[in-house]
Write a protein that holds these residues in place. Structure first.
Motif, PDB file in Angstrom:
ATOM      1  N   GLN A   6     -41.005 110.856  42.120  1.00 41.72           N
ATOM      2  CA  GLN A   6     -40.254 109.645  41.833  1.00 41.72           C
ATOM      3  C   GLN A   6     -40.763 108.493  42.695  1.00 41.72           C
ATOM      4  OE1 GLN A   6     -36.155 110.559  42.543  1.00 41.72           O
ATOM      5  NE2 GLN A   6     -35.872 111.567  40.592  1.00 41.72           N
ATOM      6  N   ALA A   7     -40.565 107.282  42.178  1.00 39.56           N
ATOM      7  CA  ALA A   7     -40.942 106.096  42.930  1.00 39.56           C
ATOM      8  C   ALA A   7     -39.912 105.833  44.025  1.00 39.56           C
ATOM      9  CB  ALA A   7     -41.030 104.901  41.992  1.00 39.56           C
ATOM     10  N   GLN A   8     -40.385 105.234  45.103  1.00 38.72           N
ATOM     11  CA  GLN A   8     -39.471 104.748  46.144  1.00 38.72           C
ATOM     12  C   GLN A   8     -39.355 103.241  46.003  1.00 38.72           C
ATOM     13  OE1 GLN A   8     -42.123 107.104  47.399  1.00 38.72           O
ATOM     14  NE2 GLN A   8     -40.554 108.499  46.627  1.00 38.72           N
ATOM     15  N   LEU A   9     -38.127 102.743  46.102  1.00 38.72           N
ATOM     16  CA  LEU A   9     -37.865 101.327  45.863  1.00 38.72           C
ATOM     17  C   LEU A   9     -37.161 100.718  47.067  1.00 38.72           C
ATOM     18  CD1 LEU A   9     -36.473 101.694  42.230  1.00 38.72           C
ATOM     19  CD2 LEU A   9     -38.812 101.149  42.898  1.00 38.72           C
ATOM     20  N   ALA A  10     -37.474  99.461  47.354  1.00 38.45           N
ATOM     21  CA  ALA A  10     -36.841  98.764  48.470  1.00 38.45           C
ATOM     22  C   ALA A  10     -36.580  97.321  48.073  1.00 38.45           C
ATOM     23  CB  ALA A  10     -37.727  98.828  49.707  1.00 38.45           C
ATOM     24  N   GLU A  11     -35.321  96.902  48.204  1.00 41.52           N
ATOM     25  CA  GLU A  11     -34.937  95.530  47.878  1.00 41.52           C
ATOM     26  C   GLU A  11     -34.919  94.661  49.133  1.00 41.52           C
ATOM     27  OE1 GLU A  11     -32.122  98.360  45.543  1.00 41.52           O
ATOM     28  OE2 GLU A  11     -32.859  98.104  47.591  1.00 41.52           O
ATOM     29  N   SER A  12     -35.091  93.375  48.921  1.00 45.21           N
ATOM     30  CA  SER A  12     -34.947  92.394  49.993  1.00 45.21           C
ATOM     31  C   SER A  12     -34.606  91.051  49.371  1.00 45.21           C
ATOM     32  CB  SER A  12     -36.230  92.295  50.821  1.00 45.21           C
ATOM     33  OG  SER A  12     -37.308  91.857  50.016  1.00 45.21           O
ATOM     34  N   GLY A  13     -34.147  90.116  50.211  1.00 40.50           N
ATOM     35  CA  GLY A  13     -33.928  88.760  49.752  1.00 40.50           C
ATOM     36  C   GLY A  13     -32.492  88.335  49.566  1.00 40.50           C
ATOM     37  N   GLY A  14     -31.557  89.245  49.805  1.00 37.60           N
ATOM     38  CA  GLY A  14     -30.168  88.863  49.667  1.00 37.60           C
ATOM     39  C   GLY A  14     -29.724  87.916  50.771  1.00 37.60           C
ATOM     40  N   GLY A  15     -28.505  87.396  50.630  1.00 34.07           N
ATOM     41  CA  GLY A  15     -27.982  86.504  51.634  1.00 34.07           C
ATOM     42  C   GLY A  15     -26.746  85.786  51.171  1.00 34.07           C
ATOM     43  N   LEU A  16     -26.365  84.764  51.921  1.00 32.70           N
ATOM     44  CA  LEU A  16     -25.194  83.944  51.630  1.00 32.70           C
ATOM     45  C   LEU A  16     -25.662  82.598  51.083  1.00 32.70           C
ATOM     46  CD1 LEU A  16     -22.143  83.281  51.843  1.00 32.70           C
ATOM     47  CD2 LEU A  16     -22.591  82.560  54.201  1.00 32.70           C
ATOM     48  N   VAL A  17     -25.090  82.184  49.971  1.00 35.72           N
ATOM     49  CA  VAL A  17     -25.476  80.921  49.339  1.00 35.72           C
ATOM     50  C   VAL A  17     -24.240  80.274  48.741  1.00 35.72           C
ATOM     51  CG1 VAL A  17     -26.033  82.032  47.134  1.00 35.72           C
ATOM     52  CG2 VAL A  17     -27.146  79.880  47.751  1.00 35.72           C
ATOM     53  N   GLN A  18     -24.242  78.963  48.653  1.00 35.59           N
ATOM     54  CA  GLN A  18     -23.136  78.256  48.028  1.00 35.59           C
ATOM     55  C   GLN A  18     -23.263  78.301  46.508  1.00 35.59           C
ATOM     56  OE1 GLN A  18     -23.099  74.303  49.741  1.00 35.59           O
ATOM     57  NE2 GLN A  18     -21.649  74.957  51.326  1.00 35.59           N
ATOM     58  N   ALA A  19     -22.147  78.162  45.847  1.00 34.67           N
ATOM     59  CA  ALA A  19     -22.152  78.121  44.389  1.00 34.67           C
ATOM     60  C   ALA A  19     -23.094  77.022  43.901  1.00 34.67           C
ATOM     61  CB  ALA A  19     -20.741  77.887  43.858  1.00 34.67           C
ATOM     62  N   GLY A  20     -23.865  77.345  42.873  1.00 36.46           N
ATOM     63  CA  GLY A  20     -24.866  76.422  42.370  1.00 36.46           C
ATOM     64  C   GLY A  20     -26.235  76.596  42.993  1.00 36.46           C
ATOM     65  N   GLY A  21     -26.309  77.372  44.046  1.00 38.97           N
ATOM     66  CA  GLY A  21     -27.575  77.599  44.746  1.00 38.97           C
ATOM     67  C   GLY A  21     -28.397  78.687  44.105  1.00 38.97           C
ATOM     68  N   SER A  22     -29.514  79.006  44.767  1.00 41.57           N
ATOM     69  CA  SER A  22     -30.467  79.981  44.239  1.00 41.57           C
ATOM     70  C   SER A  22     -30.869  80.988  45.314  1.00 41.57           C
ATOM     71  CB  SER A  22     -31.734  79.275  43.738  1.00 41.57           C
ATOM     72  OG  SER A  22     -31.448  78.373  42.698  1.00 41.57           O
ATOM     73  N   LEU A  23     -31.241  82.165  44.863  1.00 40.32           N
ATOM     74  CA  LEU A  23     -31.821  83.198  45.708  1.00 40.32           C
ATOM     75  C   LEU A  23     -32.874  83.933  44.892  1.00 40.32           C
ATOM     76  CD1 LEU A  23     -28.813  84.953  47.529  1.00 40.32           C
ATOM     77  CD2 LEU A  23     -30.636  83.636  48.622  1.00 40.32           C
ATOM     78  N   ARG A  24     -33.868  84.484  45.574  1.00 38.36           N
ATOM     79  CA  ARG A  24     -34.830  85.346  44.911  1.00 38.36           C
ATOM     80  C   ARG A  24     -34.841  86.701  45.597  1.00 38.36           C
ATOM     81  NH1 ARG A  24     -41.380  84.832  44.107  1.00 38.36           N
ATOM     82  NH2 ARG A  24     -41.356  85.465  46.311  1.00 38.36           N
ATOM     83  N   LEU A  25     -34.540  87.729  44.818  1.00 42.46           N
ATOM     84  CA  LEU A  25     -34.576  89.103  45.305  1.00 42.46           C
ATOM     85  C   LEU A  25     -35.924  89.727  44.974  1.00 42.46           C
ATOM     86  CD1 LEU A  25     -31.051  90.381  44.183  1.00 42.46           C
ATOM     87  CD2 LEU A  25     -31.682  89.095  46.231  1.00 42.46           C
ATOM     88  N   SER A  26     -36.368  90.614  45.850  1.00 40.74           N
ATOM     89  CA  SER A  26     -37.617  91.339  45.628  1.00 40.74           C
ATOM     90  C   SER A  26     -37.341  92.832  45.622  1.00 40.74           C
ATOM     91  CB  SER A  26     -38.636  91.027  46.727  1.00 40.74           C
ATOM     92  OG  SER A  26     -38.953  89.656  46.771  1.00 40.74           O
ATOM     93  N   CYS A  27     -38.097  93.537  44.809  1.00 39.90           N
ATOM     94  CA  CYS A  27     -38.038  94.998  44.745  1.00 39.90           C
ATOM     95  C   CYS A  27     -39.467  95.511  44.808  1.00 39.90           C
ATOM     96  CB  CYS A  27     -37.366  95.447  43.457  1.00 39.90           C
ATOM     97  SG  CYS A  27     -37.406  97.236  43.179  1.00 39.90           S
ATOM     98  N   THR A  28     -39.780  96.222  45.878  1.00 45.55           N
ATOM     99  CA  THR A  28     -41.126  96.748  46.056  1.00 45.55           C
ATOM    100  C   THR A  28     -41.127  98.242  45.798  1.00 45.55           C
ATOM    101  OG1 THR A  28     -41.612  95.063  47.716  1.00 45.55           O
ATOM    102  CG2 THR A  28     -43.058  96.984  47.647  1.00 45.55           C
ATOM    103  N   ALA A  29     -42.028  98.678  44.935  1.00 47.85           N
ATOM    104  CA  ALA A  29     -42.115 100.086  44.559  1.00 47.85           C
ATOM    105  C   ALA A  29     -43.318 100.741  45.215  1.00 47.85           C
ATOM    106  CB  ALA A  29     -42.204 100.221  43.045  1.00 47.85           C
ATOM    107  N   SER A  30     -43.145 101.984  45.598  1.00 44.07           N
ATOM    108  CA  SER A  30     -44.241 102.763  46.175  1.00 44.07           C
ATOM    109  C   SER A  30     -44.077 104.210  45.742  1.00 44.07           C
ATOM    110  CB  SER A  30     -44.250 102.657  47.698  1.00 44.07           C
ATOM    111  OG  SER A  30     -43.042 103.160  48.232  1.00 44.07           O
ATOM    112  N   GLY A  31     -45.051 105.037  46.089  1.00 46.76           N
ATOM    113  CA  GLY A  31     -44.961 106.449  45.734  1.00 46.76           C
ATOM    114  C   GLY A  31     -45.427 106.682  44.310  1.00 46.76           C
ATOM    115  N   ARG A  32     -44.700 107.483  43.571  1.00 44.99           N
ATOM    116  CA  ARG A  32     -45.096 107.890  42.224  1.00 44.99           C
ATOM    117  C   ARG A  32     -44.712 106.811  41.206  1.00 44.99           C
ATOM    118  NH1 ARG A  32     -43.248 113.983  41.284  1.00 44.99           N
ATOM    119  NH2 ARG A  32     -44.430 113.591  39.370  1.00 44.99           N
ATOM    120  N   ILE A  33     -45.440 105.692  41.281  1.00 44.80           N
ATOM    121  CA  ILE A  33     -45.153 104.566  40.396  1.00 44.80           C
ATOM    122  C   ILE A  33     -45.279 104.959  38.940  1.00 44.80           C
ATOM    123  CG2 ILE A  33     -45.762 102.192  39.824  1.00 44.80           C
ATOM    124  CD1 ILE A  33     -44.675 102.575  42.640  1.00 44.80           C
TER     125      ILE A  33
END
Length: 121
Positions: free
Chosen positions: A1-28
């Motif tokens: 199975q693939a291993q997955l790791a998220e990043s990029g979360g946080g606190l933002v005001q309504a109307g704002g933006s965020l970008r989350l990342s998911c990096t896969a490794s292992g048995r892609i």
């Protein structure tokens, strides 16, 4: 199975933006699609969006269509660009892999640890 790791979360005001990342490794090669899900306290895990590795074809939940964009990059990184965020988008966001196009969490076999997104009003 693939291993997955998220990043990029946080606190933002309504109307704002965020970008989350998911990096896969292992048995892609064992996964064909990557999906994003979210889970708010006391609620069930909810499908957000998915993308197919090979073609880049995407699919979105109605609740985020037009505000969120899922994309992929080499090597094996998937992004979730979230614009015009609303307080109801507050949740822990997870990426997961599957071999079949689905919106059901049970169809996804590998999961990341999650990243918290909090949208203040």
């Amino acid at each position: 199975q693939a291993q997955l790791a998220e990043s990029g979360g946080g606190l933002v005001q309504a109307g704002g933006s965020l970008r989350l990342s998911c990096t896969a490794s292992g048995r892609i090669y064992s996964s064909k699609l990557i999906g994003w899900f979210r889970q708010a306290p006391g609620k069930e895990r909810e499908f957000v969006a998915r993308i197919r590795w090979s073609t880049g074809v995407t699919y979105y939940a109605d609740s985020v269509k037009g505000r969120f964009t899922i994309s992929k990059d080499s090597p094996y990184t998937v992004y979730l660009q979230m614009n015009n965020l609303k307080p109801e988008d507050t949740a822990t966001y997870y990426c997961a892999s599957t071999i079949q196009a689905s919106t059901l969490p049970a169809e996804y076999t590998s999961w990341g640890q999650g990243t918290q997104v909090t949208v203040s009003s």
